[in-house]
Scaffold this motif. Sequence first.
Motif, PDB file in Angstrom:
ATOM      1  N   GLU A 172      -3.313   4.035   0.980  1.00 13.32           N
ATOM      2  CA  GLU A 172      -3.731   4.036   2.351  1.00 13.32           C
ATOM      3  C   GLU A 172      -3.966   5.179   3.286  1.00 13.32           C
ATOM      4  O   GLU A 172      -4.832   5.226   4.197  1.00 13.32           O
ATOM      5  CB  GLU A 172      -3.193   2.645   3.085  1.00 13.32           C
ATOM      6  CG  GLU A 172      -1.655   2.889   3.410  1.00 13.32           C
ATOM      7  CD  GLU A 172      -0.988   1.961   4.045  1.00 13.32           C
ATOM      8  OE1 GLU A 172      -0.106   2.258   4.656  1.00 13.32           O
ATOM      9  OE2 GLU A 172      -1.738   0.729   3.894  1.00 13.32           O
ATOM     10  N   MET A 191       0.673  -1.166  -0.027  1.00 10.58           N
ATOM     11  CA  MET A 191      -0.009   0.048  -0.008  1.00 10.58           C
ATOM     12  C   MET A 191       0.818   1.437   0.056  1.00 10.58           C
ATOM     13  O   MET A 191       1.978   1.166   0.488  1.00 10.58           O
ATOM     14  CB  MET A 191      -0.997  -0.069   1.328  1.00 10.58           C
ATOM     15  CG  MET A 191      -2.027  -1.161   1.204  1.00 10.58           C
ATOM     16  SD  MET A 191      -2.971  -1.162  -0.160  1.00 10.58           S
ATOM     17  CE  MET A 191      -4.449  -0.421   0.502  1.00 10.58           C
ATOM     18  N   SER A 192       0.077   2.447  -0.513  1.00 12.86           N
ATOM     19  CA  SER A 192       1.085   3.604  -0.534  1.00 12.86           C
ATOM     20  C   SER A 192       0.556   4.757   0.092  1.00 12.86           C
ATOM     21  O   SER A 192      -0.478   4.841   0.734  1.00 12.86           O
ATOM     22  CB  SER A 192       0.930   4.019  -2.140  1.00 12.86           C
ATOM     23  OG  SER A 192       1.761   3.006  -2.951  1.00 12.86           O
ATOM     24  N   GLY A 198      -3.642   2.018  -4.893  1.00 15.31           N
ATOM     25  CA  GLY A 198      -3.577   1.306  -3.673  1.00 15.31           C
ATOM     26  C   GLY A 198      -3.028   2.431  -2.339  1.00 15.31           C
ATOM     27  O   GLY A 198      -2.470   1.747  -1.570  1.00 15.31           O
ATOM     28  N   ASN A 200       7.184   3.569  -0.840  1.00 10.68           N
ATOM     29  CA  ASN A 200       5.680   3.568  -1.123  1.00 10.68           C
ATOM     30  C   ASN A 200       5.145   5.098  -0.963  1.00 10.68           C
ATOM     31  O   ASN A 200       3.862   5.097  -0.782  1.00 10.68           O
ATOM     32  CB  ASN A 200       5.069   2.524  -0.123  1.00 10.68           C
ATOM     33  CG  ASN A 200       5.372   3.084   1.318  1.00 10.68           C
ATOM     34  OD1 ASN A 200       5.963   3.695   1.706  1.00 10.68           O
ATOM     35  ND2 ASN A 200       4.153   2.449   2.156  1.00 10.68           N
TER      36      ASN A 200
END
Length: 99
Positions: free
Chosen positions: A68, A1-2, A66, A24
Amino acid sequence: MSILITAANSAPAYKLKNLLNGDNVIMGDHMDLPDFMLKPGKFIRLPDPKSVSYTHEMLTLCLDMGVEAVYLFRQAEIDLLIKAETLFNEYNIKIVVEK
C-alpha cells in the motif's frame, strides 16, 4: 497490506523500518543482496531501474504483494516512479520519497 522500503542494504532504510516497527514491512533492493538476507522472506530483489519496463515491474510487484506504500531512497527509483505516481495512486499505492 504491506509497506515496501527500497534500498534495503542502506542505513536510512533500516532506520525507517525500525520507526515503522511492523510485521508488514518488506525490504527490497535492486542491488545485490546476500542470499542469507533473501531467505527469511522479508527481503526481496526489486526490478532494476535501468529496465525499460521498470515502472510496470514495480507496479506488478506491489499488486502481487499487497503493498500500500512504497518508500523510495535511491534517486533512479525516485525519478522513474514519481512520474508514475498517478498510476500507482489509481491502485491505492502511495509513493513516498525518503532522502
